[in-house]
Write an enzyme that holds these catalytic residues in place. Structure first.
Site, PDB file in Angstrom:
ATOM      1  CB  CYS A 196       4.898   5.283   5.057  1.00 34.02           C
ATOM      2  SG  CYS A 196       3.673   3.965   5.198  1.00 34.02           S
ATOM      3  CE  LYS A 221       8.865   6.674  -2.030  1.00 33.69           C
ATOM      4  NZ  LYS A 221       8.364   5.308  -1.816  1.00 33.69           N
ATOM      5  CB  ALA A 272       7.040   0.255  -5.597  1.00 29.19           C
ATOM      6  NE  ARG A 273       1.418   0.756  -6.240  1.00 31.82           N
ATOM      7  CZ  ARG A 273       0.454   1.549  -6.693  1.00 31.82           C
ATOM      8  NH1 ARG A 273      -0.795   1.143  -6.681  1.00 31.82           N
ATOM      9  NH2 ARG A 273       0.745   2.744  -7.155  1.00 31.82           N
ATOM     10  CG  HIS A 300       5.099   8.168  -4.596  1.00 32.50           C
ATOM     11  ND1 HIS A 300       5.053   6.793  -4.732  1.00 32.50           N
ATOM     12  CD2 HIS A 300       3.892   8.622  -4.999  1.00 32.50           C
ATOM     13  CE1 HIS A 300       3.857   6.444  -5.190  1.00 32.50           C
ATOM     14  NE2 HIS A 300       3.144   7.532  -5.360  1.00 32.50           N
TER      15      HIS A 300
END
Length: 374
Positions: free
Chosen positions: A130, A171, A261-262, A204
């Protein structure tokens, strides 16, 4: 620790891939002894991937979903009060489902992981990715990429406390920034994840400092997969907005799966579309206006069941705004949902904009905003 040589190729942000009628080659995804199946899954999305969104995704062919991230401190203080019990609710139809955990201290991390185990999550996912400023300021999320010793200790303690039959994953982003030091730290944590017995890592392709600006480096994902080989499952994340994007990411990088995700908010059809393309079938048409309305009503009903009739309209507002992007008149339709407060207002908006059936549209790529993808 010797990390691989520095990358020299930077893929453009979300390569514009042609849609082929040739089947994509893919292998069924498993995390430990948990069989996932089709390797295009729904990511954890802060403020979005709650039970209703996860169930809708599963009903539209997502093989696996991950709950929105929860703080270890929050989990330890969680009670069965009406307002908070939904955080640990799991529907029978959504297994396998992952629970994602974020925190600062190794001891609290492992205790929080046990709460997720007790709730019935099939996989425990640790969040080291995050990039939100307030999260970093509290030494959580992506901050852990700057302190490999603490990060690895968290992974070890979590793996030790979670029962053996439940996989633990993590993640990560590709580093805090693009310095050589951050690169070394990333691969140190990655190797530590293997040594700790983790089943998978989602990477990511941006750095923490990038947040959601600039390219997601697919070439880095390829390098990571080459580094770990068969020792660890690697899933990719970042800029996967169309059904073809995840398949192309796997094809170009050799990773084991991708997390949408988005691109999945208000667009559960992306999973069915991905399966069709993977089989060499033509891209299915976007959902019709009537199909969109039916799914929105289904989502609204799940929201009422999960949160109460009174809270559901306010919580559905953000989802309705995202659903509206599949409507050809999305600019006008969006405005009908921005002040949604009641079920009656929801139905009035559907009556005004969705009563006449017609073709929908695939969500224009430029409409994907910066929802926090923790």
């Amino acid at each position: 620790m010797n990390s691989p040589a520095s990358e020299t190729t930077v893929c453009s942000e979300t390569p514009a891939a042609p849609i082929s009628t040739t089947p994509y080659e893919w292998n069924e995804l498993s995390l430990g002894n948990v069989r996932i199946g089709f390797p295009v899954v729904q990511a954890a999305l802060s403020g979005y991937s709650d039970l209703p969104m996860r169930v809708i995704a599963r009903r539209h062919s997502a093989s696996y979903t991950i709950c929105e991230v929860m703080l270890d401190q929050f989990l330890l203080s969680l009670t069965k009060r009406e307002k908070t019990r939904h955080f640990l609710d799991i529907a029978d139809e959504e297994h396998p489902v992952g629970g994602q955990l974020m925190g600062a201290e190794p001891e609290q991390f492992s205790a929080g992981a046990l709460k997720l185990v007790e709730a019935g999550f099939d996989v425990i996912d640790v969040n080291f990715g995050c990039p939100v400023k307030k999260v970093l300021g509290r030494c959580r999320g992506g901050f852990h990429l700057s302190q490999p010793a603490v990060a690895i200790e968290i992974l070890r303690r979590t793996r030790d406390v979670v029962p053996d039959h439940i996989p633990v994953t993590v993640k990560m982003r590709r580093g805090m920034d693009d310095t050589p030091e951050s690169r070394e730290q990333f691969f140190e944590i990655l190797d530590g994840a293997i040594d700790a017995g983790l089943a998978g890592v989602t990477v990511h392709g941006r750095t923490v400092m990038q947040r959601y600006i600039g390219p997601s480096r697919w070439a880095f994902l390829k390098e990571v997969k080459q580094h770990v080989g068969d020792r660890l499952k690697i899933l990719g994340s970042g800029d996967l907005f169309a059904a073809v994007d995840g398949l192309e990411m796997m094809r170009q990088t050799g990773i084991d799966g991708v997390t949408i995700a988005r691109g999945a908010i208000g667009n559960p059809w992306i999973f069915q579309q991905s399966r069709a393309l993977a089989a060499g079938e033509p891209l299915p048409p976007p959902p019709t206006i009537a199909e969109q309305a039916a799914v929105m009503r289904e989502h609204f009903a799940l929201c009422e069941e999960t949160y109460t009739v009174e809270r559901a309209p306010l919580l559905m507002r953000k989802f309705c705004i995202k659903y509206s992007q599949s409507h050809p008149d999305y600019r006008e339709v969006r405005m009908a949902f921005t002040r949604l407060r009641t079920r009656e207002e929801f139905e009035a908006a559907l009556e005004q904009h969705y009563s006449a059936d017609g073709p929908g549209q695939n969500v224009p790529r430029e409409l994907h905003g910066s929802q926090e993808e923790c």
